[in-house]
Design a protein around this motif. Structure first.
Motif, PDB file in Angstrom:
ATOM      1  N   ARG A 212      41.831 114.899   3.631  1.00 46.08           N
ATOM      2  CA  ARG A 212      43.445 114.519   3.610  1.00 46.08           C
ATOM      3  C   ARG A 212      43.633 113.412   4.516  1.00 46.08           C
ATOM      4  NH1 ARG A 212      47.841 119.387   3.560  1.00 46.08           N
ATOM      5  NH2 ARG A 212      48.982 117.618   3.061  1.00 46.08           N
ATOM      6  N   PHE A 213      44.293 112.337   4.219  1.00 42.74           N
ATOM      7  CA  PHE A 213      44.670 111.266   4.989  1.00 42.74           C
ATOM      8  C   PHE A 213      43.467 110.361   5.493  1.00 42.74           C
ATOM      9  CE2 PHE A 213      47.439 115.060   6.592  1.00 42.74           C
ATOM     10  CZ  PHE A 213      48.317 114.771   5.493  1.00 42.74           C
ATOM     11  N   GLU A 214      42.363 110.574   4.640  1.00 42.22           N
ATOM     12  CA  GLU A 214      41.171 109.631   5.271  1.00 42.22           C
ATOM     13  C   GLU A 214      41.461 108.455   4.751  1.00 42.22           C
ATOM     14  OE1 GLU A 214      36.462 110.380   4.702  1.00 42.22           O
ATOM     15  OE2 GLU A 214      37.767 111.719   3.821  1.00 42.22           O
ATOM     16  N   LYS A 215      40.914 107.248   5.552  1.00 41.09           N
ATOM     17  CA  LYS A 215      41.041 105.901   4.865  1.00 41.09           C
ATOM     18  C   LYS A 215      39.830 105.429   5.276  1.00 41.09           C
ATOM     19  CE  LYS A 215      45.953 105.307   6.367  1.00 41.09           C
ATOM     20  NZ  LYS A 215      46.168 106.871   6.551  1.00 41.09           N
ATOM     21  N   VAL A 216      38.956 104.851   4.122  1.00 38.73           N
ATOM     22  CA  VAL A 216      37.579 104.384   4.172  1.00 38.73           C
ATOM     23  C   VAL A 216      37.741 102.976   3.679  1.00 38.73           C
ATOM     24  CG1 VAL A 216      35.219 104.892   2.979  1.00 38.73           C
ATOM     25  CG2 VAL A 216      37.054 106.805   3.442  1.00 38.73           C
ATOM     26  N   GLY A 217      36.876 102.466   4.383  1.00 39.84           N
ATOM     27  CA  GLY A 217      36.587 100.957   4.041  1.00 39.84           C
ATOM     28  C   GLY A 217      35.132 100.825   3.196  1.00 39.84           C
ATOM     29  N   ILE A 218      34.993 100.006   2.252  1.00 41.02           N
ATOM     30  CA  ILE A 218      33.597  99.569   1.820  1.00 41.02           C
ATOM     31  C   ILE A 218      33.498  98.122   1.996  1.00 41.02           C
ATOM     32  CG2 ILE A 218      32.493  99.673  -0.590  1.00 41.02           C
ATOM     33  CD1 ILE A 218      34.171 102.093  -1.521  1.00 41.02           C
TER      34      ILE A 218
ATOM     35  N   ASN B 134      54.316 106.088  -7.077  1.00 43.11           N
ATOM     36  CA  ASN B 134      54.100 107.015  -5.940  1.00 43.11           C
ATOM     37  C   ASN B 134      52.522 107.800  -5.868  1.00 43.11           C
ATOM     38  OD1 ASN B 134      56.879 107.252  -5.179  1.00 43.11           O
ATOM     39  ND2 ASN B 134      57.554 108.496  -6.766  1.00 43.11           N
ATOM     40  N   PRO B 135      51.627 106.979  -5.680  1.00 41.65           N
ATOM     41  CA  PRO B 135      50.412 107.368  -5.553  1.00 41.65           C
ATOM     42  C   PRO B 135      50.269 108.064  -4.340  1.00 41.65           C
ATOM     43  CG  PRO B 135      50.403 104.999  -5.276  1.00 41.65           C
ATOM     44  CD  PRO B 135      51.918 105.361  -5.743  1.00 41.65           C
ATOM     45  N   ASN B 136      49.542 109.130  -4.348  1.00 39.74           N
ATOM     46  CA  ASN B 136      49.031 109.493  -3.111  1.00 39.74           C
ATOM     47  C   ASN B 136      47.237 109.367  -2.513  1.00 39.74           C
ATOM     48  OD1 ASN B 136      47.595 111.467  -4.505  1.00 39.74           O
ATOM     49  ND2 ASN B 136      49.257 113.083  -4.070  1.00 39.74           N
ATOM     50  N   PHE B 137      46.606 108.614  -3.451  1.00 40.51           N
ATOM     51  CA  PHE B 137      45.431 108.291  -3.246  1.00 40.51           C
ATOM     52  C   PHE B 137      45.103 106.917  -3.622  1.00 40.51           C
ATOM     53  CE2 PHE B 137      41.075 109.953  -2.478  1.00 40.51           C
ATOM     54  CZ  PHE B 137      40.463 108.978  -2.518  1.00 40.51           C
ATOM     55  N   LEU B 138      45.013 106.118  -2.765  1.00 44.16           N
ATOM     56  CA  LEU B 138      45.341 104.405  -3.302  1.00 44.16           C
ATOM     57  C   LEU B 138      43.759 103.991  -3.106  1.00 44.16           C
ATOM     58  CD1 LEU B 138      48.199 102.871  -1.184  1.00 44.16           C
ATOM     59  CD2 LEU B 138      47.996 103.089  -3.592  1.00 44.16           C
ATOM     60  N   ILE B 139      43.361 103.330  -4.078  1.00 42.72           N
ATOM     61  CA  ILE B 139      42.034 102.573  -4.161  1.00 42.72           C
ATOM     62  C   ILE B 139      42.487 101.054  -4.458  1.00 42.72           C
ATOM     63  CG2 ILE B 139      39.981 102.144  -5.656  1.00 42.72           C
ATOM     64  CD1 ILE B 139      40.360 105.075  -6.468  1.00 42.72           C
ATOM     65  N   LEU B 140      42.075 100.418  -3.411  1.00 41.63           N
ATOM     66  CA  LEU B 140      42.431  98.920  -3.316  1.00 41.63           C
ATOM     67  C   LEU B 140      41.302  97.847  -3.411  1.00 41.63           C
ATOM     68  CD1 LEU B 140      45.065  99.277  -0.390  1.00 41.63           C
ATOM     69  CD2 LEU B 140      45.542  99.324  -2.916  1.00 41.63           C
ATOM     70  N   ASP B 141      41.064  97.366  -4.321  1.00 44.10           N
ATOM     71  CA  ASP B 141      40.056  96.392  -4.397  1.00 44.10           C
ATOM     72  C   ASP B 141      40.312  94.765  -4.274  1.00 44.10           C
ATOM     73  OD1 ASP B 141      37.390  95.363  -5.016  1.00 44.10           O
ATOM     74  OD2 ASP B 141      37.206  95.774  -7.172  1.00 44.10           O
TER      75      ASP B 141
ATOM     76  N   ASP C 175      51.027 108.363   3.852  1.00 48.57           N
ATOM     77  CA  ASP C 175      50.795 109.749   3.930  1.00 48.57           C
ATOM     78  C   ASP C 175      49.775 110.062   2.556  1.00 48.57           C
ATOM     79  OD1 ASP C 175      50.783 112.134   5.114  1.00 48.57           O
ATOM     80  OD2 ASP C 175      52.947 112.652   3.852  1.00 48.57           O
ATOM     81  N   GLY C 176      48.492 109.535   2.705  1.00 49.19           N
ATOM     82  CA  GLY C 176      47.645 109.934   1.731  1.00 49.19           C
ATOM     83  C   GLY C 176      46.298 109.265   2.219  1.00 49.19           C
ATOM     84  N   CYS C 177      45.590 109.321   1.090  1.00 44.07           N
ATOM     85  CA  CYS C 177      44.072 108.643   1.350  1.00 44.07           C
ATOM     86  C   CYS C 177      44.351 107.462   0.846  1.00 44.07           C
ATOM     87  CB  CYS C 177      43.055 109.456   0.450  1.00 44.07           C
ATOM     88  SG  CYS C 177      42.842 111.401   1.152  1.00 44.07           S
TER      89      CYS C 177
ATOM     90  N   PHE D 262      42.060  92.917   8.442  1.00 45.81           N
ATOM     91  CA  PHE D 262      42.593  93.894   7.613  1.00 45.81           C
ATOM     92  C   PHE D 262      41.893  95.412   7.801  1.00 45.81           C
ATOM     93  CE2 PHE D 262      43.358  95.806   3.624  1.00 45.81           C
ATOM     94  CZ  PHE D 262      44.766  96.025   3.263  1.00 45.81           C
ATOM     95  N   MET D 263      40.482  95.155   7.571  1.00 44.87           N
ATOM     96  CA  MET D 263      39.723  96.285   7.558  1.00 44.87           C
ATOM     97  C   MET D 263      39.735  97.170   9.044  1.00 44.87           C
ATOM     98  SD  MET D 263      38.031  96.913   4.764  1.00 44.87           S
ATOM     99  CE  MET D 263      36.196  97.381   4.841  1.00 44.87           C
ATOM    100  N   ASP D 264      39.949  96.341   9.985  1.00 46.78           N
ATOM    101  CA  ASP D 264      39.803  96.844  11.417  1.00 46.78           C
ATOM    102  C   ASP D 264      41.104  97.513  11.732  1.00 46.78           C
ATOM    103  OD1 ASP D 264      37.466  95.882  12.058  1.00 46.78           O
ATOM    104  OD2 ASP D 264      37.972  94.237  13.273  1.00 46.78           O
ATOM    105  N   LYS D 265      42.132  97.000  11.167  1.00 48.95           N
ATOM    106  CA  LYS D 265      43.487  97.610  11.276  1.00 48.95           C
ATOM    107  C   LYS D 265      43.670  98.892  10.587  1.00 48.95           C
ATOM    108  CE  LYS D 265      47.308  95.339  12.041  1.00 48.95           C
ATOM    109  NZ  LYS D 265      48.531  94.392  12.067  1.00 48.95           N
ATOM    110  N   ILE D 266      43.157  99.171   9.498  1.00 43.22           N
ATOM    111  CA  ILE D 266      43.411 100.150   8.423  1.00 43.22           C
ATOM    112  C   ILE D 266      42.450 101.448   8.450  1.00 43.22           C
ATOM    113  CG2 ILE D 266      43.610 100.727   6.005  1.00 43.22           C
ATOM    114  CD1 ILE D 266      45.805  99.076   7.556  1.00 43.22           C
ATOM    115  N   VAL D 267      40.957 101.355   8.524  1.00 45.22           N
ATOM    116  CA  VAL D 267      40.172 102.179   8.128  1.00 45.22           C
ATOM    117  C   VAL D 267      39.439 102.883   9.181  1.00 45.22           C
ATOM    118  CG1 VAL D 267      39.309 100.822   6.093  1.00 45.22           C
ATOM    119  CG2 VAL D 267      37.784 100.612   8.400  1.00 45.22           C
ATOM    120  N   ASP D 268      39.250 104.207   8.923  1.00 48.60           N
ATOM    121  CA  ASP D 268      38.807 105.273   9.969  1.00 48.60           C
ATOM    122  C   ASP D 268      37.168 105.203  10.119  1.00 48.60           C
ATOM    123  OD1 ASP D 268      41.363 106.208  10.240  1.00 48.60           O
ATOM    124  OD2 ASP D 268      41.225 107.659   8.500  1.00 48.60           O
TER     125      ASP D 268
END
Length: 625
Positions: free
Chosen positions: A337-343, A452-459, A481-483, A493-499
């Motif tokens: 839950r609440f994971e933020k991943v950069g690719i 109202n998504p709770n899992f965002l996938i942003l390309d 409040d989601g993934c 952008f990546m530095d500010k967002i991803v874990d």
């Protein structure tokens, strides 16, 4: 300082909307300038005007005579019938024209033309240009030089246009969003290239690290006024905030003074005719100043996400390949839950394919993909903008819902939602085709988040968005409040967002790295430096082991070995001169096949280097003989 382009009091209106009014600035030689403004403020229009492809409604553009301009558009206009190499060599530069004609002669096996062009290539030192063209194309991941331009993707065409401009070495380089369609490795290469080059630069970009490291001046268009900052992006942020605070303080001071002046102006009508005219004029100036309101059209993203259960997304031994090209190989991962991943990864390593596989837009070759029942996906695709250009802005949102009900129970009409996304009521009934690229992406983002998504996938969500919108989007995603899974070439952008990161290393290998992009890049550089140091130490150890010990005193005369070397050099030089003469005769004969001619030309260049090296050594020994 030599002025290259000067804009004086230029204005431009698009339909009923004023893009900019009475703007003046100058681009001087050796400056590296970035233009910053909100989406829809006319950044691209400004570039088109400066490049001579459009005209202002009023004002004057003055260009210094003979200044060579290279302009990279967001959507380059290329010739679909040319090959990649022909397009890259398209130029007014005489050396590049000769290279292009030489390549064409080789393609058509025209020996007579090759013989003539070989001489011109030597005279113009064009062999170096040919090598440079191919090096730049390779750096931009374009390797098939015979491929037709018309068969390239939009991103490849943008990179090809960039290569063509860089090869031409213009005096003034104008770039509109140059980092779009570049992977992180390409962006870092372009950063270094522009930092080293002597050309003057004027560009529009949302990449803040790129701005910070390349530019030495920022020009901002804000509220129909232009502001110039002599420094990089970090300096600009600091000074812009100071300017806004000064404006606000000045407005408050003017309001206090206005109360006193207002009482003075409201005195008896008979007395008013005796008031000093300068004070009456000053009152109206003060009234205008006190009435200044800074219009901050900040995007508000406070949309709640749907609740999610304990099960999110589980991937088990997922694989995907296209023939021999392996993109995902036995990848297993369980999302929390609440994971933020950069690719991150080079273009072509499977980043977008991975997103399509996990969303089951395309099937995996093997493995299982198991989504939790409470998960509601919001998928922002890189190429997902598919609006009808003749539709109205408000119709795009109404087609999804007339009224949006959020998770917290709040309701909002389509018009209210658009206003929150910086589309004021007067613009909501305008046509989609009149929106800028950034405004279309903001509208697309609105259609994704309103569900109202709770899992965002942003390309690649940052393409074409202005820096102000990016800041708000970053704050929203940080508190989301989601993934989140995000593919982006925007390092800031990546530095500010991803874990943490999924690093696509190629051949289907995906590495889970614990940290943001800067931490990852630093670790890669440290590994590279360590490997280089180890290799250097190993080479030095081998050299010490194999190098014979020199005598303590050396004679000024030739040693026995040096005499033998001197004699051998005389023989070698004679042979090399014979070979050089033979090669020149062969290349000028017109009888060589194209492949043989290229081979002989390359050997000729090597031969000249060998001769120079041996002649220098012969001179050193001859002084002691």
């Amino acid at each position: 300082m030599t002025p290259y382009i000067q804009a004086e009091q230029i204005s431009k209106r698009f339909a009923d909307y004023m893009l900019f009014e009475n703007i003046s600035f100058t681009i001087f030689k050796d400056q590296k300038v970035a233009l910053i403004a909100k989406n829809g403020a006319g950044k691209t229009t400004m570039m088109e005007i400066l490049a001579g492809n459009d005209e202002p409604d009023s004002g004057i553009i003055t260009k210094t005579k003979d200044v060579k301009i290279g302009y990279l558009r967001q959507n380059p206009d290329l010739d679909d019938r040319l090959t990649v190499l022909e397009q890259a060599l398209k130029s007014d530069n005489p050396a590049l024209q000769v290279v292009r004609e030489f390549e064409k002669a080789i393609k058509h096996n025209d020996h007579q033309a090759m013989e003539k062009l070989t001489v011109q290539m030597d005279e113009l030192h064009a062999w170096d240009f040919e090598v440079k063209v191919k090096q730049i194309l390779s750096q931009l991941k374009i390797d098939n030089f015979d491929q037709l331009v018309g068969s390239l993707s939009g991103g490849q065409q943008k990179r090809l246009a960039l290569a063509n401009i860089l090869v031409n070495e213009p005096d003034l380089l104008m770039l509109d969003e140059p980092t779009n369609h570049l992977d992180l490795e390409m962006i870092e290469w372009l950063e270094q290239y522009l930092d080293r080059t002597n050309c003057t630069l004027f560009m529009v970009t949302h990449d803040r690290y790129f701005l910070d490291r390349v530019c030495n001046e920022i020009i901002e268009i804000d509220q129909n006024q232009v502001y110039s900052y002599k420094g990089n992006y970090s300096y600009y942020l600091e000074k812009r905030q100071e300017r806004i605070e000064q404006q606000q303080a000045s407005t408050e001071k003017a309001q206090n003074l206005l109360r006193t002046e207002l009482e003075w102006m409201r005195r008896m009508p008979k007395a008013r005719s005796h008031k000093a005219k300068y004070r009456v004029d000053a009152f109206y100036e003060l009234k205008e100043k006190a009435g200044f309101r800074r219009r901050e059209d900040n995007l508000e993203l406070s949309i709640a996400s749907s609740r999610m259960g304990s099960k999110i997304l589980e991937l088990d031994q997922v694989s995907k390949a296209y023939g021999d090209l392996i993109l995902i190989d036995d990848f297993t991962y369980k999302f929390s839950r609440f994971e933020k991943v950069g690719i991150v990864g080079k273009n072509g390593t499977g980043k977008s394919t991975f997103l399509n596989v996990i969303t089951q837009a395309i099937p995996a070759d093997k493995g299982t993909i198991d989504w939790g029942q409470t998960i509601k996906i919001g998928y922002y695709r890189q190429d997902g903008i598919d609006f009808n250009p003749t539709d109205k802005v408000i119709d795009v949102v109404k087609n999804i819902a007339e009224v949006v009900t959020f998770e917290d129970g709040n309701r909002m009409t389509a018009s209210q939602l658009l206003t929150r996304f910086l589309f004021p009521p007067e613009s909501q009934y305008g046509l989609i085709e009149k929106l800028s690229g950034g405004e279309k992406r903001r509208l697309y983002l609105c259609t994704i988040l309103m569900q109202n998504p709770n899992f965002l996938i942003l390309d690649e969500p940052t393409n074409d968005l202005d820096i102000m919108t990016l800041n708000v989007l970053e704050d929203y995603l940080a508190a989301f409040d989601g993934c989140v899974i995000v593919v982006s070439h925007d390092r800031y952008f990546m530095d500010k967002i991803v874990d943490h990161l999924f690093v696509f290393e190629g051949d289907g290998k995906i590495k889970d790295f614990p940290g943001n992009y800067t931490i990852y890049r630093n670790s890669v550089e440290e590994e590279e430096e360590r490997a280089q140091a180890e290799a250097k130490a190993l080479a030095q150890a081998k050299e010490v082991k194999t190098t014979p010990t020199k005598p303590k005193q050396q004679s000024q005369k030739l040693s026995f070995n040096e005499k033998r070397e001197f004699e051998q050099l005389e023989k070698d030089l004679a042979k090399l001169e014979e070979e050089k003469t033979s090669l020149e005769n062969q290349m000028n004969s017109g009888e060589l096949a194209p492949e043989a001619l290229i081979e002989k030309s390359q050997r000729y260049a090597q031969l000249k280097d060998e001769l120079d090296e041996k002649e220098l050594r012969w001179l050193e020994l001859s002084e002691k003989a």
